[in-house]
Design an enzyme around this catalytic site. Structure first.
Site, PDB file in Angstrom:
ATOM      1  N   TYR A 164      15.062 -10.894  -0.791  1.00  0.00           N
ATOM      2  CA  TYR A 164      15.189 -11.027  -2.252  1.00  0.00           C
ATOM      3  C   TYR A 164      14.663  -9.772  -2.954  1.00  0.00           C
ATOM      4  O   TYR A 164      13.839  -9.054  -2.391  1.00  0.00           O
ATOM      5  CB  TYR A 164      14.483 -12.295  -2.764  1.00  0.00           C
ATOM      6  CG  TYR A 164      13.004 -12.427  -2.470  1.00  0.00           C
ATOM      7  CD1 TYR A 164      12.043 -11.909  -3.324  1.00  0.00           C
ATOM      8  CD2 TYR A 164      12.561 -13.090  -1.333  1.00  0.00           C
ATOM      9  CE1 TYR A 164      10.688 -12.055  -3.067  1.00  0.00           C
ATOM     10  CE2 TYR A 164      11.206 -13.238  -1.064  1.00  0.00           C
ATOM     11  CZ  TYR A 164      10.273 -12.721  -1.935  1.00  0.00           C
ATOM     12  OH  TYR A 164       8.938 -12.851  -1.673  1.00  0.00           O
ATOM     13  N   GLY A 222       1.376 -18.721  -3.130  1.00  0.00           N
ATOM     14  CA  GLY A 222       0.842 -18.210  -4.392  1.00  0.00           C
ATOM     15  C   GLY A 222       0.942 -19.264  -5.490  1.00  0.00           C
ATOM     16  O   GLY A 222       0.034 -19.423  -6.309  1.00  0.00           O
ATOM     17  N   GLU A 237     -15.687  -9.452  -6.159  1.00  0.00           N
ATOM     18  CA  GLU A 237     -14.590  -9.078  -5.252  1.00  0.00           C
ATOM     19  C   GLU A 237     -15.110  -7.997  -4.299  1.00  0.00           C
ATOM     20  O   GLU A 237     -15.636  -6.978  -4.749  1.00  0.00           O
ATOM     21  CB  GLU A 237     -13.399  -8.573  -6.071  1.00  0.00           C
ATOM     22  CG  GLU A 237     -12.344  -7.815  -5.299  1.00  0.00           C
ATOM     23  CD  GLU A 237     -11.725  -8.582  -4.126  1.00  0.00           C
ATOM     24  OE1 GLU A 237     -11.320  -9.737  -4.300  1.00  0.00           O
ATOM     25  OE2 GLU A 237     -11.673  -7.998  -3.011  1.00  0.00           O
ATOM     26  N   ARG A 250       7.618  -7.820   7.677  1.00  0.00           N
ATOM     27  CA  ARG A 250       7.740  -7.663   6.225  1.00  0.00           C
ATOM     28  C   ARG A 250       8.004  -6.203   5.929  1.00  0.00           C
ATOM     29  O   ARG A 250       7.341  -5.334   6.474  1.00  0.00           O
ATOM     30  CB  ARG A 250       6.432  -8.046   5.536  1.00  0.00           C
ATOM     31  CG  ARG A 250       5.870  -9.384   5.900  1.00  0.00           C
ATOM     32  CD  ARG A 250       4.367  -9.394   5.703  1.00  0.00           C
ATOM     33  NE  ARG A 250       4.034  -8.921   4.376  1.00  0.00           N
ATOM     34  CZ  ARG A 250       3.836  -9.715   3.344  1.00  0.00           C
ATOM     35  NH1 ARG A 250       3.863 -11.016   3.508  1.00  0.00           N
ATOM     36  NH2 ARG A 250       3.586  -9.226   2.162  1.00  0.00           N
ATOM     37  N   ASP A 302      -5.925 -19.927  -0.855  1.00  0.00           N
ATOM     38  CA  ASP A 302      -5.835 -19.951   0.612  1.00  0.00           C
ATOM     39  C   ASP A 302      -7.119 -20.473   1.259  1.00  0.00           C
ATOM     40  O   ASP A 302      -7.090 -20.949   2.393  1.00  0.00           O
ATOM     41  CB  ASP A 302      -5.544 -18.546   1.155  1.00  0.00           C
ATOM     42  CG  ASP A 302      -4.078 -18.163   0.992  1.00  0.00           C
ATOM     43  OD1 ASP A 302      -3.329 -18.939   0.370  1.00  0.00           O
ATOM     44  OD2 ASP A 302      -3.691 -17.099   1.503  1.00  0.00           O
TER      45      ASP A 302
HETATM   46  C1  LIG Z   1      -1.526  -8.757   1.659  1.00  0.00           C
HETATM   47  C2  LIG Z   1      -1.062 -10.149   1.481  1.00  0.00           C
HETATM   48  C3  LIG Z   1       0.292 -10.429   1.563  1.00  0.00           C
HETATM   49  C4  LIG Z   1       0.747 -11.744   1.388  1.00  0.00           C
HETATM   50  N1  LIG Z   1       2.068 -11.999   1.427  1.00  0.00           N
HETATM   51  C5  LIG Z   1       2.547 -13.238   1.197  1.00  0.00           C
HETATM   52  C6  LIG Z   1       3.932 -13.521   1.188  1.00  0.00           C
HETATM   53  O1  LIG Z   1       4.771 -12.653   1.407  1.00  0.00           O
HETATM   54  N2  LIG Z   1       4.332 -14.794   0.931  1.00  0.00           N
HETATM   55  C7  LIG Z   1       3.433 -15.781   0.681  1.00  0.00           C
HETATM   56  O2  LIG Z   1       3.834 -16.927   0.451  1.00  0.00           O
HETATM   57  N3  LIG Z   1       2.128 -15.547   0.699  1.00  0.00           N
HETATM   58  C8  LIG Z   1       1.663 -14.295   0.945  1.00  0.00           C
HETATM   59  N4  LIG Z   1       0.349 -14.067   0.971  1.00  0.00           N
HETATM   60  C9  LIG Z   1      -0.517 -15.169   0.687  1.00  0.00           C
HETATM   61  C10 LIG Z   1      -0.537 -15.412  -0.798  1.00  0.00           C
HETATM   62  O3  LIG Z   1      -0.625 -14.200  -1.481  1.00  0.00           O
HETATM   63  C11 LIG Z   1      -1.725 -16.283  -1.059  1.00  0.00           C
HETATM   64  O4  LIG Z   1      -1.451 -17.547  -0.502  1.00  0.00           O
HETATM   65  C12 LIG Z   1      -1.965 -16.504  -2.523  1.00  0.00           C
HETATM   66  O5  LIG Z   1      -1.816 -15.325  -3.225  1.00  0.00           O
HETATM   67  C13 LIG Z   1      -3.363 -17.030  -2.758  1.00  0.00           C
HETATM   68  O6  LIG Z   1      -4.248 -16.098  -2.242  1.00  0.00           O
HETATM   69  P1  LIG Z   1      -5.800 -16.156  -2.505  1.00  0.00           P
HETATM   70  O7  LIG Z   1      -6.108 -15.468  -3.787  1.00  0.00           O
HETATM   71  O8  LIG Z   1      -6.266 -17.533  -2.290  1.00  0.00           O
HETATM   72  O9  LIG Z   1      -6.309 -15.296  -1.275  1.00  0.00           O
HETATM   73  P2  LIG Z   1      -6.192 -13.743  -0.999  1.00  0.00           P
HETATM   74  O10 LIG Z   1      -4.972 -13.165  -1.572  1.00  0.00           O
HETATM   75  O11 LIG Z   1      -6.424 -13.568   0.454  1.00  0.00           O
HETATM   76  O12 LIG Z   1      -7.413 -13.155  -1.818  1.00  0.00           O
HETATM   77  C14 LIG Z   1      -8.761 -13.362  -1.429  1.00  0.00           C
HETATM   78  C15 LIG Z   1      -9.605 -12.320  -2.119  1.00  0.00           C
HETATM   79  O13 LIG Z   1     -10.968 -12.583  -1.841  1.00  0.00           O
HETATM   80  C16 LIG Z   1     -11.626 -11.386  -1.477  1.00  0.00           C
HETATM   81  N5  LIG Z   1     -12.745 -11.775  -0.620  1.00  0.00           N
HETATM   82  C17 LIG Z   1     -12.683 -12.351   0.605  1.00  0.00           C
HETATM   83  N6  LIG Z   1     -13.923 -12.605   1.075  1.00  0.00           N
HETATM   84  C18 LIG Z   1     -14.778 -12.196   0.118  1.00  0.00           C
HETATM   85  C19 LIG Z   1     -16.201 -12.195   0.017  1.00  0.00           C
HETATM   86  N7  LIG Z   1     -16.971 -12.672   0.999  1.00  0.00           N
HETATM   87  N8  LIG Z   1     -16.773 -11.685  -1.096  1.00  0.00           N
HETATM   88  C20 LIG Z   1     -16.010 -11.205  -2.116  1.00  0.00           C
HETATM   89  N9  LIG Z   1     -14.646 -11.176  -2.068  1.00  0.00           N
HETATM   90  C21 LIG Z   1     -14.040 -11.660  -0.976  1.00  0.00           C
HETATM   91  C22 LIG Z   1     -10.549 -10.568  -0.781  1.00  0.00           C
HETATM   92  O14 LIG Z   1     -10.851  -9.185  -0.786  1.00  0.00           O
HETATM   93  C23 LIG Z   1      -9.319 -10.910  -1.614  1.00  0.00           C
HETATM   94  O15 LIG Z   1      -9.173 -10.049  -2.717  1.00  0.00           O
HETATM   95  C24 LIG Z   1      -0.169 -12.790   1.141  1.00  0.00           C
HETATM   96  C25 LIG Z   1      -1.534 -12.497   1.065  1.00  0.00           C
HETATM   97  C26 LIG Z   1      -1.984 -11.194   1.218  1.00  0.00           C
HETATM   98  C27 LIG Z   1      -3.462 -10.879   1.097  1.00  0.00           C
END
Ligand SMILES: Cc1cc2nc3c(=O)[nH]c(=O)nc-3n(C[C@H](O)[C@H](O)[C@H](O)COP(=O)(O)OP(=O)(O)OC[C@H]3O[C@@H](n4cnc5c(N)ncnc54)[C@H](O)[C@@H]3O)c2cc1C
Length: 424
Positions: free
Chosen positions: A220, A314, A30, A183, A301
Site C-alpha cells: 500500500y 497501532g 522516553e 518490510r 504493545d
Molecule cells: C519500528 C517499528 C515498526 C513497526 N511496524 C509495524 C507495522 O508495520 N505494522 C504494525 O501493525 N505494527 C507495527 N509496529 C507496531 C506498532 O507500531 C505498535 O503496535 C503500535 O505503534 C503501538 O506501539 P507502542 O507505542 O505501544 O510501542 P512502541 O512503538 O514499541 O514504542 C515503545 C516506546 O517506548 C520506549 N521505551 C521502551 N522501554 C522504555 C523504558 N524502559 N524507558 C523509557 N522508554 C522506553 C521505546 O523507545 C519506544 O519509543 C511497529 C513498531 C515499531 C517500533
C-alpha cells in the site's frame, strides 16, 4: 492529575495527547532521542482515525493516504478475488481508513501533544530510561537513579515492557509463530518509470497478494502516495522462540526472491527494485487477563502486542488512548483520590481488555483465514457477536467499533450508580 507515561511511541504519544485534553499534566519519559523511528508505513484504521480527527490531527500535514480500495488476489495471477470499496468509509465509519508513514504519524502526534491546544502541553524527557516501576508507590525510577511519583503511571514501553512483571507478577515472553515479515519502501517514481509496473500503481489501493504456505505480500502507498510500502509475510523456521522481536534486521533481494519466486513477473520486477529490506520475526504473546495494578496501567504493545495480519496494532494503541482520555475526564466536583483513580482504571479494563484481546487473536490469521482463530476468538467477543468470516466482515467488526462511545457509556453507568465501589 499528574501523569507519567513511559515510552513515546504511538501508544505513549496518543495517550499523552488524550490525557492532556482531559485536563491532566503529562510527562513522557522516553529512553531514545526519537531519532530511531524506523521508516516504514502503518495502517490508521477508521476506529483509530476517528479519534485522532476529533483531536485535531492534521491528515494533510501528516501526508496520510486515504484508502480507496482493498484487494485480495493470488500473487501468481493477480486476478482479483476480493475487492472492497473503501472510498465510502467516511460516511459508513465516520472516518477514512488511512495509510501513514510511521515518521509522519509520530511527528504529527508529537506536534499535537506538545503544541498549543486544550490543556497544558505534554513535557517529553528524552534519553530517560525507566529502570524500575513501583506500582504500590505509583512511581518510576530512571537510570540516573531519580525517582518520580505521579497520580497515574502509564506504561507504554512496547512489547518488551518491564512493567508487566509488576502487573502479572512474572514475565510473559512472546513466542515464535514460525513466520517473519520482510518490510521495505520503494519511491513511487522508481516504480512509475517501469512501464510494466506503472499500470499497477494506484493511489489509495491496498493489495494483499496471497499464496500457499501462509505467504502474503501486502502492498500500500503512504506519504501522499509518493512512497510504496511492502510487507512480505512468510514461513521462516529461523524465527524460533529464541529470537527477540526486532523491526530492524537486514534482508536481501535474494531472500525476497527465494520466498516469492512463483509470484507474477511484474511483482518479481518490483521485488528486484527493493533496497534497505528489513526482516521482522513475528512473535506472539497470549492475551493477558489484567493490565493494571494500583495506579499503574499497561497500554499499547506492552498490554496487547499483535501480529500485522489485521493492521490493528497501532489502532488498538490509539483506542487505549481514546478510552483513557474519556474515562479520566473528571467532573469539576470529583476529587481524584487514589480510590477514584483505581476505579477509573477498572472501568478502563472493562472497556479495553476483551476488545484488544479479540484483536490479538484475530491478528494470528489473515482476514480470509477466520477458521484458524474462530474458537479462541469467541471467548473475547460480547454475547451474540459472531467471529467475522471474510475481509468485509472483519472490517465491519474492527472499524465499526467506537471506543469513545463505549467508554462514555461505561463511565455514565458508573456515575449513575454514584461511583459505586468496584472490584479492584
Ligand atoms: C519500528 C517499528 C515498526 C513497526 N511496524 C509495524 C507495522 O508495520 N505494522 C504494525 O501493525 N505494527 C507495527 N509496529 C507496531 C506498532 O507500531 C505498535 O503496535 C503500535 O505503534 C503501538 O506501539 P507502542 O507505542 O505501544 O510501542 P512502541 O512503538 O514499541 O514504542 C515503545 C516506546 O517506548 C520506549 N521505551 C521502551 N522501554 C522504555 C523504558 N524502559 N524507558 C523509557 N522508554 C522506553 C521505546 O523507545 C519506544 O519509543 C511497529 C513498531 C515499531 C517500533
Amino acid at each position: 492529575m499528574n501523569v507519567i507515561i513511559v515510552g513515546g511511541g504511538i501508544a505513549g504519544l496518543s495517550a499523552a495527547l488524550g490525557l492532556r485534553r482531559a485536563g491532566h499534566h503529562v510527562r513522557i519519559f522516553e529512553r531514545s532521542s526519537f531519532l530511531r523511528e524506523v521508516g516504514a508505513a502503518i495502517n490508521v484504521c477508521p476506529n483509530a482515525s476517528r479519534i485522532l480527527l476529533q483531536w485535531g490531527f492534521d491528515t494533510k500535514r501528516a501526508r496520510l493516504v486515504a484508502a480507496r480500495r482493498s484487494v485480495v488476489a493470488p500473487g501468481s495471477s493477480l486476478k482479483t478475488l476480493v475487492d472492497v470499496d473503501c472510498s465510502q468509509f467516511p460516511s459508513v465509519y465516520g472516518a477514512s481508513f488511512f495509510f501513514a508513514h510511521r515518521v509522519d504519524l509520530h511527528t504529527e502526534l508529537q506536534r499535537l501533544a506538545t503544541g498549543s491546544g486544550p490543556g497544558s502541553p505534554v513535557e517529553i524527557s528524552l534519553r530517560s530510561e525507566v529502570v524500575n516501576y513501583a506500582a504500590d508507590q505509583s512511581s518510576v525510577t530512571l537510570s540516573d537513579g531519580s525517582v518520580h511519583h505521579a497520580d497515574l503511571i502509564v506504561a507504554a514501553d512496547g512489547v518488551h515492557t518491564t512493567a508487566i512483571h509488576q502487573v502479572i507478577g512474572h514475565a510473559v515472553p512472546a513466542v515464535s509463530t514460525g513466520s517473519a515479515a520482510f518490510r521495505f519502501l520503494i519511491p513511487s517514481d522508481v516504480l512509475r518509470k517501469d512501464s510494466d509496473i506503472a499500470p499497477l500503481l494506484e493511489d489509495g489501493a491496498l493489495r494483499v497478494l496471497v499464496a500457499e504456505d501462509r505467504r502474503r505480500l501486502v502492498w500500500y502507498p503512504c506519504a501522499d502516495n509518493t512512497v510504496q510500502n511492502f510487507v512480505g509475510i512468510h514461513t521462516d523456521l529461523a524465527s524460533d522462540g529464541a529470537e527477540k522481536e526486532d523491526w530492524d534486521r537486514d534482508a536481501t533481494v535474494d531472500d525476497l526472491l527465494t520466498h516469492y519466486h512463483d509470484f507474477h513477473p511484474t511483482i518479481i520486477r518490483i521485488l528486484k527494485k527493493a533496497t534497505s529490506i528489513k526482516r521482522w520475526p513475528l512473535l506472539y504473546r497470549d492475551p493477558i487477563p489484567t493490565w493494571t495494578r494500583g495506579r499503574l496501567v499497561l497500554i499499547g504493545d506492552a498490554a496487547h502486542p499483535m501480529l500485522p495480519h489485521q493492521g490493528q496494532a497501532g489502532a488498538q494503541a490509539i483506542e487505549d488512548a481514546g478510552a483513557l482520555s474519556e474515562l479520566f475526564t473528571f467532573a469539576e466536583q470529583t476529587s481524584t483520590t487514589q480510590q477514584e483513580i483505581q476505579s477509573r482504571l477498572w472501568l478502563f479494563e472493562q472497556v479495553r481488555v476483551n476488545r484488544a484481546s479479540a484483536m490479538q487473536v484475530f491478528s494470528n490469521a489473515g482476514q480470509d483465514e477466520s477458521w484458524k482463530i474462530k474458537e479462541q476468538a469467541k471467548k473475547y467477543l460480547p454475547e451474540g457477536v459472531e467471529v467475522p468470516r471474510s475481509p468485509a466482515e472483519f472490517m465491519r467488526h474492527n472499524f465499526g467499533y467506537d471506543v469513545i462511545d463505549d467508554a462514555r457509556e461505561v463511565l455514565g453507568g458508573y456515575l449513575r450508580r454514584g461511583g459505586e465501589e468496584v472490584d479492584i
